[in-house]
Design a protein around this motif. Structure first.
Motif, PDB file in Angstrom:
ATOM      1  N   MET A 146       0.850  -1.201   0.000  1.00 39.93           N
ATOM      2  CA  MET A 146       0.000   0.000   0.000  1.00 39.93           C
ATOM      3  C   MET A 146       0.879   1.243   0.000  1.00 39.93           C
ATOM      4  SD  MET A 146      -2.870   1.197   2.823  1.00 39.93           S
ATOM      5  CE  MET A 146      -4.001  -0.125   2.430  1.00 39.93           C
ATOM      6  N   HIS A 147       0.562   2.216  -0.863  1.00 38.77           N
ATOM      7  CA  HIS A 147       1.328   3.457  -0.895  1.00 38.77           C
ATOM      8  C   HIS A 147       1.183   4.183   0.434  1.00 38.77           C
ATOM      9  CE1 HIS A 147       2.593   3.237  -5.006  1.00 38.77           C
ATOM     10  NE2 HIS A 147       1.366   3.046  -5.417  1.00 38.77           N
TER      11      HIS A 147
ATOM     12  N   ALA B 231      -0.833  19.811  -3.587  1.00 38.65           N
ATOM     13  CA  ALA B 231      -0.640  18.749  -2.599  1.00 38.65           C
ATOM     14  C   ALA B 231      -0.307  17.459  -3.333  1.00 38.65           C
ATOM     15  CB  ALA B 231      -1.893  18.561  -1.748  1.00 38.65           C
ATOM     16  N   ILE B 232       0.424  16.580  -2.678  1.00 36.63           N
ATOM     17  CA  ILE B 232       0.835  15.323  -3.302  1.00 36.63           C
ATOM     18  C   ILE B 232      -0.359  14.371  -3.378  1.00 36.63           C
ATOM     19  CG2 ILE B 232       2.331  13.309  -3.105  1.00 36.63           C
ATOM     20  CD1 ILE B 232       4.356  15.118  -1.663  1.00 36.63           C
ATOM     21  N   ALA B 233      -0.642  13.888  -4.577  1.00 34.78           N
ATOM     22  CA  ALA B 233      -1.715  12.922  -4.769  1.00 34.78           C
ATOM     23  C   ALA B 233      -1.199  11.493  -4.728  1.00 34.78           C
ATOM     24  CB  ALA B 233      -2.424  13.186  -6.100  1.00 34.78           C
ATOM     25  N   GLU B 234      -0.024  11.273  -5.332  1.00 34.41           N
ATOM     26  CA  GLU B 234       0.533   9.924  -5.334  1.00 34.41           C
ATOM     27  C   GLU B 234       1.987   9.963  -5.769  1.00 34.41           C
ATOM     28  OE1 GLU B 234      -0.718   7.155  -8.378  1.00 34.41           O
ATOM     29  OE2 GLU B 234      -1.470   8.792  -9.642  1.00 34.41           O
TER      30      GLU B 234
ATOM     31  N   VAL C  87       3.098  12.985  -8.153  1.00 34.69           N
ATOM     32  CA  VAL C  87       1.993  13.659  -8.827  1.00 34.69           C
ATOM     33  C   VAL C  87       1.334  14.596  -7.821  1.00 34.69           C
ATOM     34  CG1 VAL C  87      -0.202  13.379 -10.045  1.00 34.69           C
ATOM     35  CG2 VAL C  87       1.616  11.677 -10.320  1.00 34.69           C
ATOM     36  N   LEU C  88       1.246  15.877  -8.168  1.00 38.47           N
ATOM     37  CA  LEU C  88       0.630  16.874  -7.302  1.00 38.47           C
ATOM     38  C   LEU C  88      -0.545  17.511  -8.027  1.00 38.47           C
ATOM     39  CD1 LEU C  88       4.056  17.328  -7.064  1.00 38.47           C
ATOM     40  CD2 LEU C  88       3.207  18.417  -4.977  1.00 38.47           C
ATOM     41  N   THR C  89      -1.595  17.817  -7.291  1.00 37.49           N
ATOM     42  CA  THR C  89      -2.767  18.456  -7.869  1.00 37.49           C
ATOM     43  C   THR C  89      -3.175  19.645  -7.010  1.00 37.49           C
ATOM     44  OG1 THR C  89      -4.239  16.956  -6.665  1.00 37.49           O
ATOM     45  CG2 THR C  89      -3.607  16.321  -8.892  1.00 37.49           C
ATOM     46  N   ASN C  90      -3.886  20.578  -7.629  1.00 33.32           N
ATOM     47  CA  ASN C  90      -4.412  21.711  -6.874  1.00 33.32           C
ATOM     48  C   ASN C  90      -5.940  21.681  -6.894  1.00 33.32           C
ATOM     49  OD1 ASN C  90      -5.176  22.697  -9.366  1.00 33.32           O
ATOM     50  ND2 ASN C  90      -3.700  24.371  -9.401  1.00 33.32           N
TER      51      ASN C  90
END
Length: 429
Positions: free
Chosen positions: A1-2, A340-343, A356-359
């Motif tokens: 699990m990540h 923020a870091i998504a994965e 991978v970061l998303t806003n």
């Protein structure tokens, strides 16, 4: 699990608002140590321009309580106001002892090895109570101003005099926490700021019951030449210790804080370029590990000797000339602001990092680097491409466009993180 999924399961992705610790989003938890109280406004201007959001500084007992029961807050009033004017928050370290309340003891200088005389850390009932009264008065005075309080600094090594004693430290921390909670129930308090991770010390500390009142567990993950990512097993062990000792209602809700961690450019530790890469990677790695607040040590070089280890931890030189580390943190905080870091993407080599970061608007960026020699990887990106192609920003700030090859992104990985803007594109896993 990540690990990011583990954090979600533990509830650490959304810290309780009452704790006033920053969210796991850049650059809110990016901080730095300083060594001054009044003046130095040019330092603060330059520091804020780098994108730092927190400043950690000693909140010194003897400097405030000049006579028994009389407190002079003027220096820290000025510092707090100066920070607020620049959008900075304080992490104040409640330290150290006081000759008005404790005895002189013989100690050994940790650098020279010579004997010297110092004041014992608070261990008498009178001095413990006096420390707690002062800390409570501080909590009341600065209530509502976003201060994070830390009880002591590295009590597991020579900063606790005459010798480290976890039971004495726990006694001080418990009394201080109780007093601060009475003065300001919403105060944000972390501890014990240990040097390294020190599992035996932490086991005794965490078993003391203090997790019922603490907002975070602070550590100093120094590792000299070893890269930041090597701290992962130690973070995992500490997380297990915290969860085992936390009250049932607080399991999964007590974050780890990295309140001091840096690398010296003295010629024996790391190079200027490696320090810069490690600063950016430390911040990103800590976020990946669920650490909401990371304090870099330290703001500027503390002396002129290029070969003295303690003189060369800064992001700037004593005259405020930037080192490469300054540009690295400025690029990080600018390019990833609001993300923020998504994965972490699974890669062929375990030492390759592609985050991978998303806003909040649904845009995606990548932060990518490697612990191995540089090499190239190819990623498949789905979704619309920006009209002028993907944008790559080097860790040093230079920008260039990447020409799309259908939906394939060829990405060169090196020690310094690179940031790639994908717009609304998504990497196919």
């Amino acid at each position: 699990m990540h690990w990011q999924r583990v954090l979600t399961c533990l509830g650490l992705m959304a810290l309780p608002a009452a704790a006033q610790l920053p969210p796991l989003r850049l650059p809110e938890g990016v901080g730095v140590n300083i060594h001054f109280v009044t003046g130095h406004e040019a330092d603060l201007d330059r520091l804020a321009a780098a994108g730092f959001k927190f400043v950690r500084m000693d909140f010194t007992w003897e400097a405030i309580e000049r006579r028994r029961g009389e407190y002079d807050w003027s220096g820290y009033d000025a510092l707090t106001a100066n920070l607020e004017r620049r959008g900075l928050r304080a992490l104040y370290i409640l330290d150290y002892s006081h000759r008005l309340y404790e005895d002189a003891v013989q100690t050994t200088n940790p650098i020279t090895g010579r004997p010297e005389t110092n004041v014992a850390s608070p261990r008498k009932p009178e001095s413990v109570e006096a420390f707690a009264r002062w800390a409570a008065a501080a909590a009341a005075r600065y209530a509502g101003r976003g201060v994070v309080w830390e009880i002591w600094n590295e009590p597991n090594i020579f900063f606790w005099r005459p010798h480290p004693n976890v039971d004495d430290y726990v006694r001080l921390a418990r009394t201080t926490l109780q007093a601060m909670r009475q003065a300001d129930p919403r105060a944000t308090v972390v501890a014990p700021a240990v040097s390294g991770f020190d599992p035996p010390f932490m086991e005794r500390f965490l078993a003391s019951g203090l997790l019922a009142q603490l907002d975070g567990v602070s550590v100093h993950p120094y590792r000299h030449r070893r890269p930041p990512e090597t701290a992962e097993p130690e973070y995992r062990r500490l997380r297990e210790q915290i969860e085992r000792h936390a009250p049932s209602e607080r399991r999964g809700r007590i974050p780890i804080v990295s309140s001091e961690w840096g690398y010296s450019t003295d010629g024996q530790d790391v190079s200027l370029e490696t320090q810069a890469a490690y600063l950016a990677r430390q911040q990103l790695f800590n976020l990946w590990m669920g650490v909401p607040l990371s304090i870099w040590y330290d703001w500027k070089n503390d002396g002129p000797d290029p070969h003295e280890r303690e003189h060369n931890f800064g992001t700037v030189y004593p005259d405020l000339t930037p080192k490469p580390a300054y540009h690295a943190v400025q690029t990080l905080t600018r390019e990833l602001a609001g993300y923020a870091i998504a994965e972490r993407l699974p890669m062929e080599r375990s030492q390759d990092w592609v985050l991978v970061l998303t806003n909040q608007t649904g845009e995606t960026k990548l932060a990518a680097w490697t612990l191995e020699p540089p090499w190239a990887v190819t990623l498949v990106v789905e979704g619309p491409q920006p009209p002028d192609g993907w944008r790559l920003v080097e860790g040093t700030g230079q920008t260039r466009r990447l020409e799309p090859d259908q939906n394939r992104l060829r990405l060169e990985l090196e020690a310094m993180p690179r940031y790639i803007s994908l717009g609304r594109g998504r990497v196919r896993r």
